[in-house]
Design a protein around this motif. Structure first.
Motif, PDB file in Angstrom:
ATOM      1  N   PHE A 122     160.117 -71.601 -67.867  1.00 56.82           N
ATOM      2  CA  PHE A 122     158.788 -71.133 -66.677  1.00 56.82           C
ATOM      3  C   PHE A 122     158.705 -71.693 -65.871  1.00 56.82           C
ATOM      4  O   PHE A 122     157.661 -71.707 -64.955  1.00 56.82           O
ATOM      5  CB  PHE A 122     157.344 -71.873 -67.451  1.00 56.82           C
ATOM      6  CG  PHE A 122     157.335 -71.642 -69.245  1.00 56.82           C
ATOM      7  CD1 PHE A 122     157.177 -70.766 -70.091  1.00 56.82           C
ATOM      8  CD2 PHE A 122     157.847 -73.302 -69.905  1.00 56.82           C
ATOM      9  CE1 PHE A 122     157.099 -70.698 -71.002  1.00 56.82           C
ATOM     10  CE2 PHE A 122     158.297 -72.779 -71.568  1.00 56.82           C
ATOM     11  CZ  PHE A 122     158.060 -71.669 -72.479  1.00 56.82           C
ATOM     12  N   GLY A 123     160.296 -71.613 -65.642  1.00 56.31           N
ATOM     13  CA  GLY A 123     160.324 -71.965 -63.544  1.00 56.31           C
ATOM     14  C   GLY A 123     159.683 -72.915 -63.178  1.00 56.31           C
ATOM     15  O   GLY A 123     159.709 -73.318 -61.588  1.00 56.31           O
ATOM     16  N   MET A 124     159.938 -73.871 -64.070  1.00 61.42           N
ATOM     17  CA  MET A 124     160.101 -75.315 -63.536  1.00 61.42           C
ATOM     18  C   MET A 124     161.711 -76.414 -64.066  1.00 61.42           C
ATOM     19  O   MET A 124     161.343 -77.202 -64.637  1.00 61.42           O
ATOM     20  CB  MET A 124     159.253 -75.890 -63.860  1.00 61.42           C
ATOM     21  CG  MET A 124     157.957 -75.896 -63.946  1.00 61.42           C
ATOM     22  SD  MET A 124     156.194 -76.319 -65.616  1.00 61.42           S
ATOM     23  CE  MET A 124     156.153 -77.437 -64.809  1.00 61.42           C
ATOM     24  N   GLU A 125     162.433 -75.323 -62.970  1.00 59.80           N
ATOM     25  CA  GLU A 125     163.342 -76.680 -63.108  1.00 59.80           C
ATOM     26  C   GLU A 125     164.233 -77.705 -63.194  1.00 59.80           C
ATOM     27  O   GLU A 125     164.845 -78.237 -64.519  1.00 59.80           O
ATOM     28  CB  GLU A 125     164.197 -74.718 -61.997  1.00 59.80           C
ATOM     29  CG  GLU A 125     164.981 -73.862 -62.167  1.00 59.80           C
ATOM     30  CD  GLU A 125     165.181 -73.521 -63.689  1.00 59.80           C
ATOM     31  OE1 GLU A 125     166.137 -74.281 -63.421  1.00 59.80           O
ATOM     32  OE2 GLU A 125     165.288 -72.257 -63.717  1.00 59.80           O
ATOM     33  N   VAL A 126     163.228 -78.039 -62.141  1.00 59.21           N
ATOM     34  CA  VAL A 126     163.623 -79.501 -62.283  1.00 59.21           C
ATOM     35  C   VAL A 126     162.537 -80.520 -61.887  1.00 59.21           C
ATOM     36  O   VAL A 126     161.576 -79.708 -60.584  1.00 59.21           O
ATOM     37  CB  VAL A 126     164.260 -79.601 -60.862  1.00 59.21           C
ATOM     38  CG1 VAL A 126     164.959 -81.310 -60.439  1.00 59.21           C
ATOM     39  CG2 VAL A 126     166.143 -78.761 -61.092  1.00 59.21           C
ATOM     40  N   PHE A 127     162.248 -81.534 -61.858  1.00 56.67           N
ATOM     41  CA  PHE A 127     161.296 -82.348 -62.003  1.00 56.67           C
ATOM     42  C   PHE A 127     161.266 -82.799 -60.139  1.00 56.67           C
ATOM     43  O   PHE A 127     162.507 -83.182 -60.520  1.00 56.67           O
ATOM     44  CB  PHE A 127     161.498 -83.742 -62.468  1.00 56.67           C
ATOM     45  CG  PHE A 127     160.606 -82.628 -63.208  1.00 56.67           C
ATOM     46  CD1 PHE A 127     158.734 -83.040 -64.340  1.00 56.67           C
ATOM     47  CD2 PHE A 127     161.066 -82.543 -65.062  1.00 56.67           C
ATOM     48  CE1 PHE A 127     158.340 -82.783 -65.238  1.00 56.67           C
ATOM     49  CE2 PHE A 127     160.131 -82.288 -66.427  1.00 56.67           C
ATOM     50  CZ  PHE A 127     158.399 -81.864 -66.226  1.00 56.67           C
ATOM     51  N   ARG A 128     160.519 -82.301 -59.494  1.00 52.79           N
ATOM     52  CA  ARG A 128     160.806 -83.488 -58.225  1.00 52.79           C
ATOM     53  C   ARG A 128     161.055 -84.696 -58.063  1.00 52.79           C
ATOM     54  O   ARG A 128     159.356 -84.898 -57.951  1.00 52.79           O
ATOM     55  CB  ARG A 128     160.082 -82.313 -57.155  1.00 52.79           C
ATOM     56  CG  ARG A 128     160.237 -80.773 -57.150  1.00 52.79           C
ATOM     57  CD  ARG A 128     161.262 -80.410 -56.968  1.00 52.79           C
ATOM     58  NE  ARG A 128     161.649 -79.099 -57.173  1.00 52.79           N
ATOM     59  CZ  ARG A 128     163.036 -78.690 -57.069  1.00 52.79           C
ATOM     60  NH1 ARG A 128     163.905 -79.431 -56.082  1.00 52.79           N
ATOM     61  NH2 ARG A 128     163.400 -77.041 -57.450  1.00 52.79           N
ATOM     62  N   ALA A 129     161.460 -85.507 -57.092  1.00 50.07           N
ATOM     63  CA  ALA A 129     161.037 -86.461 -56.931  1.00 50.07           C
ATOM     64  C   ALA A 129     160.614 -86.702 -55.630  1.00 50.07           C
ATOM     65  O   ALA A 129     159.994 -87.923 -55.196  1.00 50.07           O
ATOM     66  CB  ALA A 129     163.014 -87.109 -56.299  1.00 50.07           C
ATOM     67  N   SER A 130     160.865 -85.634 -54.664  1.00 51.21           N
ATOM     68  CA  SER A 130     159.444 -85.833 -53.154  1.00 51.21           C
ATOM     69  C   SER A 130     158.269 -85.304 -53.401  1.00 51.21           C
ATOM     70  O   SER A 130     158.596 -83.714 -54.077  1.00 51.21           O
ATOM     71  CB  SER A 130     160.435 -85.357 -52.170  1.00 51.21           C
ATOM     72  OG  SER A 130     160.217 -84.522 -50.479  1.00 51.21           O
ATOM     73  N   PRO A 131     157.239 -85.433 -52.814  1.00 47.98           N
ATOM     74  CA  PRO A 131     156.002 -84.569 -53.089  1.00 47.98           C
ATOM     75  C   PRO A 131     156.266 -83.706 -52.487  1.00 47.98           C
ATOM     76  O   PRO A 131     154.985 -82.447 -52.740  1.00 47.98           O
ATOM     77  CB  PRO A 131     154.714 -85.390 -52.982  1.00 47.98           C
ATOM     78  CG  PRO A 131     155.746 -86.849 -52.271  1.00 47.98           C
ATOM     79  CD  PRO A 131     157.625 -86.957 -53.005  1.00 47.98           C
ATOM     80  N   ARG A 132     156.205 -83.313 -51.285  1.00 50.28           N
ATOM     81  CA  ARG A 132     156.678 -82.552 -49.870  1.00 50.28           C
ATOM     82  C   ARG A 132     157.698 -81.304 -51.042  1.00 50.28           C
ATOM     83  O   ARG A 132     157.327 -80.248 -50.001  1.00 50.28           O
ATOM     84  CB  ARG A 132     157.282 -82.744 -49.095  1.00 50.28           C
ATOM     85  CG  ARG A 132     156.060 -84.450 -48.239  1.00 50.28           C
ATOM     86  CD  ARG A 132     157.312 -84.450 -46.937  1.00 50.28           C
ATOM     87  NE  ARG A 132     156.109 -86.076 -46.362  1.00 50.28           N
ATOM     88  CZ  ARG A 132     156.508 -86.982 -46.669  1.00 50.28           C
ATOM     89  NH1 ARG A 132     157.155 -87.069 -47.565  1.00 50.28           N
ATOM     90  NH2 ARG A 132     155.941 -87.218 -45.752  1.00 50.28           N
TER      91      ARG A 132
END
Length: 156
Positions: free
Chosen positions: A53-63
């Protein structure tokens, strides 16, 4: 002058194309605080494969993120941190409240916990359960994708 017929060209309104693109590339910033965070991590694992669904990686940076998944109970001390992370996220941004504790305080009705994360940040989608399973979170994410693509949650 006659109309030009170009095969393979699709014309859609720009808003519709932008909504579709945004819905297919939401990058989540995790905010896992309790037992719901385990289910959120399971959703990102290979068995459920959010990369479809286009959500490869959970991001650690909010930016680098535009979707915040708040999983678990939010304490009064954690609420300002949650708001700071939300404020640092890129626009447009969306929030999913995962579980009974994040949505309404759950069974913990005391002074130390926020009785619903919507008191701290605006929530776009609620995922019920205690804790909700990976299938429930995926349903919430796909429902959010539909709302974004339809322009119902237009932020700009």
């Amino acid at each position: 002058m006659s109309a030009i017929n170009l095969p393979g060209i699709i014309s859609v309104p720009l808003e519709k194309a932008v909504g579709w693109a945004r819905s297919q590339s939401t990058w989540p910033a995790t905010f896992g605080l309790a037992c719901c965070a385990i289910e959120m991590m399971a959703t990102g694992a290979a068995h459920y494969d959010l990369s479809r669904f286009g959500m490869e990686v959970f991001r650690a940076s909010p930016r680098q993120a535009d979707l915040m998944i708040v999983a678990g109970r939010v304490s009064q001390k954690m609420a300002p941190v949650l708001r700071q992370v939300y404020d640092q996220m890129a626009e447009p941004k969306w929030v999913i409240s995962m579980g009974a504790c994040a949505s309404s305080g759950g069974m913990f009705n005391n002074y130390a916990l926020v009785q619903g994360v919507d008191q701290v940040v605006p929530v776009d989608m609620y995922v019920p359960g205690c804790p909700p399973g990976p299938q429930s979170l995926m349903h919430g994410i796909l429902s959010l994708h539909e709302k974004i693509a339809s322009g119902e949650l237009s932020r700009l």
